[in-house]
Design a protein around this motif. Structure first.
Motif: not given
Length: 120
Positions: A9-35
């Motif tokens: 995230g951050g400050l972006v000009q109109a028309g810009g194209s940033p990419r957000l990322s989200c990393a999950a950590s822990g004792k994960i067996s399965s990720i059914l969905s992300m949003a």
């Protein structure tokens, strides 16, 4: 226990194209969905995009054709590629996931949020 950490995230000009990322950590067996959800000042939190196991996606009408959600299952990471940003896209963006761990059945987890501000 699971933690979701957003970045990009951050400050972006109109028309810009940033990419957000989200990393999950822990004792994960399965990720059914992300949003990705977002919440603008004075407004309710709304779903932006979701991706289920198998790759099925769903988008809010306001971002359809501009945003793309994807996931890297090997890295337990979800991305939101945001193109042609508009000032009305300004909000705190939250990562959300339905995850099964070694100790718990399906549980909903939220990230801390990352601010995206679009200037005009």
């Amino acid at each position: 226990q699971v933690q979701l950490v957003e970045s990009g995230g951050g400050l972006v000009q109109a028309g810009g194209s940033p990419r957000l990322s989200c990393a999950a950590s822990g004792k994960i067996s399965s990720i059914l969905s992300m949003a990705w959800y977002r919440q603008a000042p004075g407004k309710q939190r709304e779903l932006v995009a979701a991706i289920a196991s198998g790759g099925i996606t769903n988008y809010a009408d306001s971002v359809k054709g501009r945003f793309t959600i994807s996931r890297d299952n090997a890295k337990n990471t979800v991305y939101l590629q945001m193109n042609s940003l508009k000032p009305e896209d300004t909000a705190v963006y939250y990562c959300n996931a339905h995850i099964i761990t070694t100790a718990f059945p399906q549980t909903v987890y939220w990230g801390q949020g990352t601010q995206v501000t679009v200037s005009s």
